[in-house]
Design an enzyme around this catalytic site. Sequence first.
Site, PDB file in Angstrom:
ATOM      1  N   SER A 592       8.235  37.815  30.627  1.00  0.00           N
ATOM      2  CA  SER A 592       7.934  37.602  29.594  1.00  0.00           C
ATOM      3  C   SER A 592       7.789  36.248  28.612  1.00  0.00           C
ATOM      4  O   SER A 592       8.216  35.683  28.500  1.00  0.00           O
ATOM      5  CB  SER A 592       8.167  38.625  28.341  1.00  0.00           C
ATOM      6  N   ASP A 667      -1.238  44.774  32.706  1.00  0.00           N
ATOM      7  CA  ASP A 667      -0.815  44.376  31.261  1.00  0.00           C
ATOM      8  C   ASP A 667      -1.029  44.317  30.219  1.00  0.00           C
ATOM      9  O   ASP A 667      -2.006  43.771  29.834  1.00  0.00           O
ATOM     10  CB  ASP A 667       0.419  42.998  31.817  1.00  0.00           C
ATOM     11  N   HIS A 699       2.620  45.524  32.382  1.00  0.00           N
ATOM     12  CA  HIS A 699       4.120  44.567  31.983  1.00  0.00           C
ATOM     13  C   HIS A 699       5.441  43.956  32.643  1.00  0.00           C
ATOM     14  O   HIS A 699       5.492  43.254  33.167  1.00  0.00           O
ATOM     15  CB  HIS A 699       4.782  43.590  30.685  1.00  0.00           C
TER      16      HIS A 699
END
Length: 723
Positions: A592, A667, A699
């Site tokens: 991320s 995602d 995600h």
Amino acid sequence: MKKLLILFLLGSSLAYGQRNFTIEETVFGPRQFAPQNLVLPQWIPGAEAFTHLDAQYQNLEIREAANNWQPMRILSVGDLAEALKIATGETIKLSNFPTDYKWINANTLNFSYQSAQQQYYLVYDIRDKKTTILSKTPVSGRNVERSDDYRKAAYLIGNNIELTDASGKTTRVTTDKVDGLVNGSDYTHRQEFGITKGMWWSPDNEKLLYYRKDETMVSDYPLIQWSDRVATVKNIRYPMAGMKSEEVSLVVYDSRNQQKTTLKTDGPKEQYLTLCTWDPSGKFVYVGVLNRGQNHLKLNKYDATSGALIKTLFEEESSSWVEPLHALRFVPNKNDQFLYQTDRDGFNQLYLYNTEGKLIRSLGYDNVIVESLGDFSADGKKISYTGVTNNGLDRHLFQVDINTGKTQQLTNESGVHQASLSHNGNYLYDQYSNLTTANKIVVRSIGNKKSTTLLEASNPFQGKIDLPTIEPVALTSADGKTPLNGRIIYPPNFDATKKYPVLYYLYGGSHAQLVQNKWLYGAGYFDLYMAQQGYVVFTMDNRGSDARGRDFTRVTHRELGKAEMADQLQGVAYLKNKPFVDSKRMGIFGWSFGGFMTTSFMVNQPDIFHTAVAGGPVIDWKFYEVMYGERYMDSPQENPEGYKSTSLLHKAKQLKGNLMIIHGAQDPVVVQQHSMEFIEACIKAGKQVDYFLYPTHEHNVLGKDRIHMYDKIAKYFDIHLKK
């Protein structure tokens, strides 16, 4: 980027055992090797006693001061199942004691139970062993919000709100059929600004305040669904930075006459509404109104009947951003006073205001950051809170006198404490861990300081797992002013005369902290696994990450990645200065924001890391959503140079070494477009990149597939970094 975080798993560093972790244990190990603990402890109101579940979740046990805190069973799963059967008339399958149990008073507790058709909310009386149904909702109901007396419940069916009452009567509050009109959802403003719910009952249990979100004007974003023979498209509303965002209002529904009133939150339609709090009288609602630029907050008071603005109590402005995260807390027995949290003076702390907007006093203590509020004392004169100390490493329990501001620290041992006071304030339940303590639980008398140790967990890895050693690392930020926290994990049987490859694991974004003085220093099982495979594993928290105060965070404004990378380069220099580090075999991994940092290193500092894995990476902030992205970067229209300098797309030509990008095809947070655009840029630049997609995951890659992911990552580093 709190919702972007991958799961950080527990670890250890002190045991010497018989084997290394398996790759499966990088995911399931935390349950298998969890330190011994007391499950879900909870003080009983009006009693010098608390309860907890046994290790098998089968029995509720009580510990009383009068009995020297020795455990005694007071309620079993079987007892509760029998009472449930009588109350519901259904065949009950109750494998574990309800984990949401809550004491109402010294004799009764409430809990929920879900059958095939209904979600029940019930109360159990310890004296007569009887369960009574307070409310029930359909299993299909989401985001259930119960009134304070538990006799009414609001819930969502699709994007609409329904109510049930104690008699079982169901009322439809909203009946919108237009795609993009959403009522009562906690997924408003994408759950930024401390938003955890979308509905709030009034103190008299008669009115319901709820969000009404209009996102019809927000762009549809396609997520391809691969399960059908011919793939289909699932559209989500995704407002990218600088583009049209959702429009939100707040509505009050009166269950007595079915009337609705929209609060007159005047101003631009694209603003953020948060801090939603009912006045104790039920006549007023307080709302934090934040502009889209997120640098100007108004705390407004509205009439709940007419929706009219009564007054703006105060305003808060910043040259960077204002981030409201905590609803108001009214002081017991003083309906005209409330607590407000803000970091405007440097650290998130408490301030006492009256309902006219006058600041009565600051309740801040030194540089302690208020992480979470506890309970008021029985007389309402004090409140406890968990505070961050020791440059972000420790958590302690504090109690502040609201009338004087005098503050007392109630826990002492360095570490991360989860502590709470009994309702009369005479006893402290204190559970804590640190680098060398797996888990210790004591009950301490506030009066005479006498402590009783209830549990001191042994090292759960002793004799089982051959763990590497974890060592704290203290560094200084790139500007030479700020201490930074890190950790280094050494391979088993470490030999300082040898050269080892490095795995550099990082995150670096806001609302995340990888290094804490707990069991064991925040290291995850994958970190420990890789150390066992012969890597030196290193992690540090740069400026911009969590729990260090306003200035520590605001340095990243409009240039995400710049200060963060400058600090991480301090970590790189630290490693390169170690004779046992093979600087030609260094790898980096992050997810991320950590994926953004990982890819940034590979294109901005391409000669440092030989191999990298970037998971769900942000590549260009213009593809990220409004609420988070514009807080830190402003809009692309306002900050074109910042967006250009932080974008990695035009830097693909600088890529060296081996880079694998991993992304979830579903995602909805960092959309796949980020990595696809970067892959295309690499193709155009003649750069080779490895790419792996998890078709059904969002995600984070979860469950058994997470084992596959860690195995892939570990093998990728082994292929390129092992000699």
